[in-house]
Enzyme design. Structure first.
Site, PDB file in Angstrom:
ATOM      1  N   LYS A 207       1.000   0.606  15.188  1.00  0.00           N
ATOM      2  CA  LYS A 207       2.380   0.562  15.653  1.00  0.00           C
ATOM      3  C   LYS A 207       2.712  -0.624  16.564  1.00  0.00           C
ATOM      4  O   LYS A 207       3.877  -0.943  16.757  1.00  0.00           O
ATOM      5  CB  LYS A 207       2.692   1.858  16.426  1.00  0.00           C
ATOM      6  CG  LYS A 207       2.752   3.085  15.540  1.00  0.00           C
ATOM      7  CD  LYS A 207       3.902   3.007  14.573  1.00  0.00           C
ATOM      8  CE  LYS A 207       3.714   3.898  13.361  1.00  0.00           C
ATOM      9  NZ  LYS A 207       4.057   3.218  12.115  1.00  0.00           N
TER      10      LYS A 207
ATOM     11  N   HIS B 270       0.854  -1.198   0.000  1.00  0.00           N
ATOM     12  CA  HIS B 270       0.000   0.000   0.000  1.00  0.00           C
ATOM     13  C   HIS B 270       0.881   1.236   0.000  1.00  0.00           C
ATOM     14  O   HIS B 270       1.757   1.363   0.852  1.00  0.00           O
ATOM     15  CB  HIS B 270      -0.912   0.009   1.237  1.00  0.00           C
ATOM     16  CG  HIS B 270      -2.148  -0.844   1.061  1.00  0.00           C
ATOM     17  ND1 HIS B 270      -3.266  -0.666   1.805  1.00  0.00           N
ATOM     18  CD2 HIS B 270      -2.412  -1.864   0.219  1.00  0.00           C
ATOM     19  CE1 HIS B 270      -4.200  -1.536   1.431  1.00  0.00           C
ATOM     20  NE2 HIS B 270      -3.694  -2.284   0.466  1.00  0.00           N
TER      21      HIS B 270
ATOM     22  N   PRO C   6      -4.160   1.099  18.725  1.00  0.00           N
ATOM     23  CA  PRO C   6      -3.855   0.600  17.376  1.00  0.00           C
ATOM     24  C   PRO C   6      -4.088   1.624  16.254  1.00  0.00           C
ATOM     25  O   PRO C   6      -3.828   1.345  15.107  1.00  0.00           O
ATOM     26  CB  PRO C   6      -4.777  -0.597  17.225  1.00  0.00           C
ATOM     27  CG  PRO C   6      -5.759  -0.520  18.311  1.00  0.00           C
ATOM     28  CD  PRO C   6      -5.230   0.356  19.368  1.00  0.00           C
TER      29      PRO C   6
ATOM     30  N   TYR D 198       3.811   7.056   9.863  1.00  0.00           N
ATOM     31  CA  TYR D 198       2.945   5.900   9.607  1.00  0.00           C
ATOM     32  C   TYR D 198       3.737   4.736   8.996  1.00  0.00           C
ATOM     33  O   TYR D 198       3.591   3.585   9.417  1.00  0.00           O
ATOM     34  CB  TYR D 198       1.789   6.293   8.671  1.00  0.00           C
ATOM     35  CG  TYR D 198       0.699   5.248   8.599  1.00  0.00           C
ATOM     36  CD1 TYR D 198       0.759   4.210   7.665  1.00  0.00           C
ATOM     37  CD2 TYR D 198      -0.376   5.262   9.486  1.00  0.00           C
ATOM     38  CE1 TYR D 198      -0.220   3.218   7.616  1.00  0.00           C
ATOM     39  CE2 TYR D 198      -1.360   4.282   9.444  1.00  0.00           C
ATOM     40  CZ  TYR D 198      -1.279   3.271   8.504  1.00  0.00           C
ATOM     41  OH  TYR D 198      -2.245   2.303   8.468  1.00  0.00           O
TER      42      TYR D 198
ATOM     43  N   TYR E 189      -9.285   5.859   7.414  1.00  0.00           N
ATOM     44  CA  TYR E 189      -9.427   6.276   8.812  1.00  0.00           C
ATOM     45  C   TYR E 189     -10.436   7.420   8.837  1.00  0.00           C
ATOM     46  O   TYR E 189     -10.214   8.449   8.207  1.00  0.00           O
ATOM     47  CB  TYR E 189      -8.102   6.796   9.374  1.00  0.00           C
ATOM     48  CG  TYR E 189      -7.037   5.737   9.599  1.00  0.00           C
ATOM     49  CD1 TYR E 189      -6.284   5.233   8.544  1.00  0.00           C
ATOM     50  CD2 TYR E 189      -6.771   5.251  10.878  1.00  0.00           C
ATOM     51  CE1 TYR E 189      -5.300   4.269   8.749  1.00  0.00           C
ATOM     52  CE2 TYR E 189      -5.791   4.296  11.100  1.00  0.00           C
ATOM     53  CZ  TYR E 189      -5.060   3.810  10.021  1.00  0.00           C
ATOM     54  OH  TYR E 189      -4.091   2.854  10.233  1.00  0.00           O
TER      55      TYR E 189
HETATM   56  P1  FAS Z   1       2.011 -10.817  22.130  1.00  0.00           P
HETATM   57  O1  FAS Z   1       0.990 -10.435  23.169  1.00  0.00           O
HETATM   58  O2  FAS Z   1       1.607 -10.915  20.712  1.00  0.00           O
HETATM   59  O3  FAS Z   1       2.638 -12.246  22.510  1.00  0.00           O
HETATM   60  C1  FAS Z   1       2.933 -12.558  23.853  1.00  0.00           C
HETATM   61  C2  FAS Z   1       2.971 -14.071  23.953  1.00  0.00           C
HETATM   62  O4  FAS Z   1       3.412 -14.414  25.264  1.00  0.00           O
HETATM   63  C3  FAS Z   1       1.587 -14.695  23.774  1.00  0.00           C
HETATM   64  O5  FAS Z   1       1.639 -15.758  22.856  1.00  0.00           O
HETATM   65  C4  FAS Z   1       1.222 -15.185  25.178  1.00  0.00           C
HETATM   66  O6  FAS Z   1       0.451 -16.364  25.165  1.00  0.00           O
HETATM   67  C5  FAS Z   1       2.592 -15.445  25.773  1.00  0.00           C
HETATM   68  N1  FAS Z   1       2.639 -15.345  27.241  1.00  0.00           N
HETATM   69  C6  FAS Z   1       2.060 -14.406  28.019  1.00  0.00           C
HETATM   70  N2  FAS Z   1       2.348 -14.638  29.320  1.00  0.00           N
HETATM   71  C7  FAS Z   1       3.143 -15.752  29.347  1.00  0.00           C
HETATM   72  C8  FAS Z   1       3.762 -16.502  30.374  1.00  0.00           C
HETATM   73  N3  FAS Z   1       3.624 -16.139  31.660  1.00  0.00           N
HETATM   74  N4  FAS Z   1       4.492 -17.594  30.047  1.00  0.00           N
HETATM   75  C9  FAS Z   1       4.649 -17.957  28.747  1.00  0.00           C
HETATM   76  N5  FAS Z   1       4.074 -17.293  27.709  1.00  0.00           N
HETATM   77  C10 FAS Z   1       3.335 -16.204  28.020  1.00  0.00           C
HETATM   78  N6  FAS Z   1      -1.343  -3.887  16.960  1.00  0.00           N
HETATM   79  C11 FAS Z   1      -1.469  -3.276  15.775  1.00  0.00           C
HETATM   80  O7  FAS Z   1      -0.476  -2.737  15.270  1.00  0.00           O
HETATM   81  N7  FAS Z   1      -2.693  -3.231  15.127  1.00  0.00           N
HETATM   82  C12 FAS Z   1      -3.810  -3.847  15.650  1.00  0.00           C
HETATM   83  O8  FAS Z   1      -4.882  -3.806  15.072  1.00  0.00           O
HETATM   84  C13 FAS Z   1      -3.716  -4.512  16.886  1.00  0.00           C
HETATM   85  N8  FAS Z   1      -4.800  -5.158  17.440  1.00  0.00           N
HETATM   86  C14 FAS Z   1      -4.672  -5.769  18.661  1.00  0.00           C
HETATM   87  C15 FAS Z   1      -5.760  -6.444  19.272  1.00  0.00           C
HETATM   88  C16 FAS Z   1      -5.610  -7.063  20.524  1.00  0.00           C
HETATM   89  C17 FAS Z   1      -6.788  -7.789  21.168  1.00  0.00           C
HETATM   90  C18 FAS Z   1      -4.377  -7.007  21.194  1.00  0.00           C
HETATM   91  C19 FAS Z   1      -4.208  -7.628  22.568  1.00  0.00           C
HETATM   92  C20 FAS Z   1      -3.296  -6.350  20.598  1.00  0.00           C
HETATM   93  C21 FAS Z   1      -3.433  -5.742  19.329  1.00  0.00           C
HETATM   94  N9  FAS Z   1      -2.353  -5.108  18.703  1.00  0.00           N
HETATM   95  C22 FAS Z   1      -2.451  -4.492  17.507  1.00  0.00           C
HETATM   96  C23 FAS Z   1      -1.091  -5.086  19.318  1.00  0.00           C
HETATM   97  C24 FAS Z   1      -0.445  -6.406  19.022  1.00  0.00           C
HETATM   98  O9  FAS Z   1      -0.387  -6.624  17.649  1.00  0.00           O
HETATM   99  C25 FAS Z   1       0.871  -6.416  19.727  1.00  0.00           C
HETATM  100  O10 FAS Z   1       1.566  -5.195  19.545  1.00  0.00           O
HETATM  101  C26 FAS Z   1       1.744  -7.571  19.309  1.00  0.00           C
HETATM  102  O11 FAS Z   1       1.032  -8.753  19.490  1.00  0.00           O
HETATM  103  C27 FAS Z   1       3.001  -7.517  20.187  1.00  0.00           C
HETATM  104  O12 FAS Z   1       3.655  -8.715  20.039  1.00  0.00           O
HETATM  105  P2  FAS Z   1       4.393  -9.373  21.309  1.00  0.00           P
HETATM  106  O13 FAS Z   1       5.153  -8.320  22.023  1.00  0.00           O
HETATM  107  O14 FAS Z   1       5.083 -10.565  20.772  1.00  0.00           O
HETATM  108  O15 FAS Z   1       3.223  -9.785  22.327  1.00  0.00           O
HETATM  109  C1  PHB Z   2      -5.859  -3.882  10.982  1.00  0.00           C
HETATM  110  O1  PHB Z   2      -5.902  -4.169   9.754  1.00  0.00           O
HETATM  111  O2  PHB Z   2      -6.165  -4.696  11.875  1.00  0.00           O
HETATM  112  C2  PHB Z   2      -5.414  -2.505  11.389  1.00  0.00           C
HETATM  113  C3  PHB Z   2      -4.927  -1.646  10.422  1.00  0.00           C
HETATM  114  C4  PHB Z   2      -4.524  -0.366  10.795  1.00  0.00           C
HETATM  115  C5  PHB Z   2      -4.614   0.018  12.122  1.00  0.00           C
HETATM  116  C6  PHB Z   2      -5.103  -0.859  13.100  1.00  0.00           C
HETATM  117  C7  PHB Z   2      -5.505  -2.126  12.725  1.00  0.00           C
HETATM  118  O3  PHB Z   2      -4.229   1.269  12.485  1.00  0.00           O
END
Ligand code: FAS
Ligand code: PHB
Length: 388
Positions: free
Chosen positions: A296, A72, A292, A383, A200
């Protein structure tokens, strides 16, 4: 068991770090509390900065992304029923990759398997010990038996609710937090995206975002109160509200269909400093959370991995002070992304106490963006991702 680096958490940051360390000749073990299927069932981020694409290439895990991901070169912003495009290509000759976090994680799992990476699933009750000594170790339970891993370093890739940050004495951490008075209701639908780029939308009823995973799988979000009961949001109610918040052209083009995933996530900005305690390093959501809106979260986790993988590699090559640079280097980039995500959130969302003046300020901010290449360049470079 003994390893050089014990990684807590098998999400994208833990798997990516393990892979890059392996390629640098440094052994690691990943402890993940859930099953692989559970980890891969999560629907999260969708936009990859180009730095993240580069890191996946360095991890030898980018082949499917280049085949199935979408490039994109811009995004659309809208307010007061008017939309305009921020053109990354013409402004800063850059782009982003649209490729779901679920796929990123699946590709990293496959890459670890190819190199016989050690990932312990269903590792329960991980506990971190002697972090302020030269001989830290981690205990955990699998198959009802307590296990122990002795290591040189422990890396907390275990997300916001993980055990790692909680293992640091409170007096050794300074935290910063801002909780936003709303959440995002996200829907995944097997429908063609409403537009070929993300939209957005600022609207007086609340924010809306149109995204996608591919040309037959759309991802939409609308701002809602975090405590809205899910039963209020039938598919019909969701589609009607989304349609109200989009500019007419997009609203008319919207293809509705049954949701395959629907949930509400809260929004917060959070940073824990420093991202280190003795032999423990924090990475990704374990150290920081962004709303989100700026796409980032996942990308910041990847840049943390870049800084830590570099510092650990230099350490094992004999550079004694390399690891001291990790936290300040990572935090410098984290705070710039925290700022950008806060700015996007406060500009695009309707706050509960927001009056007409505030709404007009937001709309004039967007009108200025539409009129100014300088303002659009600032948005574009944040971005697509600031340099590492
Ligand atoms: P993660 O949370 O992905 O991974 C952590 C891992 O550690 C998990 O697999 C968990 O099971 C494990 N863990 C936790 N505690 C533990 C323990 N005690 N022992 C062993 N393992 C353990 N970011 C965006 O940029 N755009 C989005 O749209 C977006 N939507 C999101 C929606 C939700 C519901 C959430 C929670 C986050 C969202 N995020 C989004 C942010 C997300 O993408 C995070 O930034 C990303 O997963 C970060 O990756 P990690 O740091 O690896 O953490
Ligand atoms: C998504 O595709 O899940 C998404 C894209 C852009 C954002 C947040 C989430 O800023």
């Amino acid at each position: 068991m003994r390893t050089q680096v014990c990684i807590i958490g098998g999400g994208p940051s833990g798997l990516l770090l393990s892979q890059l360390l392996h390629l640098a000749g440094i052994d690691s073990v990943v402890l993940e509390r859930h099953t692989r299927d559970h980890v891969l069932s999560r629907i999260r981020a969708g936009v990859l900065e180009w730095g993240t694409v580069r890191m996946m290439e360095r991890a030898e895990a980018a082949e499917r992304m280049h085949k199935e991901g979408f490039l994109h070169e811009g995004i659309q912003l809208a307010a007061a029923n008017r939309g305009f495009r921020v053109d990354f290509k013409s402004l800063i000759d850059s782009k982003v990759m649209i490729y779901g976090q679920t796929e990123v994680t699946a590709d990293l799992y496959e890459a670890r398997e190819k190199l016989d990476g050690v990932i312990v699933h269903e590792a329960q009750g991980a506990a971190l010990h002697d972090l302020d000594s030269d001989a830290p170790y981690v205990t955990y339970v699998t198959d009802n038996a307590e296990q122990r891993i002795d290591c040189d370093f422990v890396v907390g890739c275990d997300g916001y609710h993980g055990v790692s940050r909680a293992s640091i004495p409170a007096a050794k951490l300074k935290t910063f937090e801002k909780v936003y008075p709303f959440g995002w209701l996200g829907v995944l639908a097997e429908t063609p995206p409403v537009s070929d780029e993300l939209i957005y939308a600022n609207h007086r009823r609340g924010f809306a975002l149109c995204s996608m995973r591919n040309d037959a799988l759309s991802r939409y979000y609308i701002q809602t109160p975090t405590d809205d009961p899910m039963e209020k949001w039938t598919d019909a109610a969701f589609w009607d509200e989304l349609q109200r918040r989009l500019p007419n052209e997009a609203a008319d083009a919207l293809v509705k269909g049954p949701s395959v995933e629907k949930n509400i996530v809260p929004l917060r900005s959070f940073v824990a400093e420093p991202m280190r305690y003795g032999r423990l390093f924090l990475v990704g959501d374990a150290a920081h959370i962004v709303p989100p809106t700026g796409a980032k979260g996942l990308n910041l986790a990847v840049s943390d991995v870049h800084y830590l993988h570099k510092a650990l590699t230099q350490h094992y090559q004999g550079e004694r002070l390399a690891l001291d640079h990790y936290s300040p280097n990572a935090l410098a980039r984290v705070w710039k992304a925290i700022r950008f995500s806060w700015w996007m959130t406060t500009t695009m969302h309707r706050f509960p106490d927001q009056g007409e003046f505030d709404q007009r300020i937001q709309e004039s901010e967007l009108a200025y963006l539409e009129s100014s290449a300088a303002a659009q360049t600032q948005l574009a470079e944040n971005y697509v991702g600031l340099p590492y």
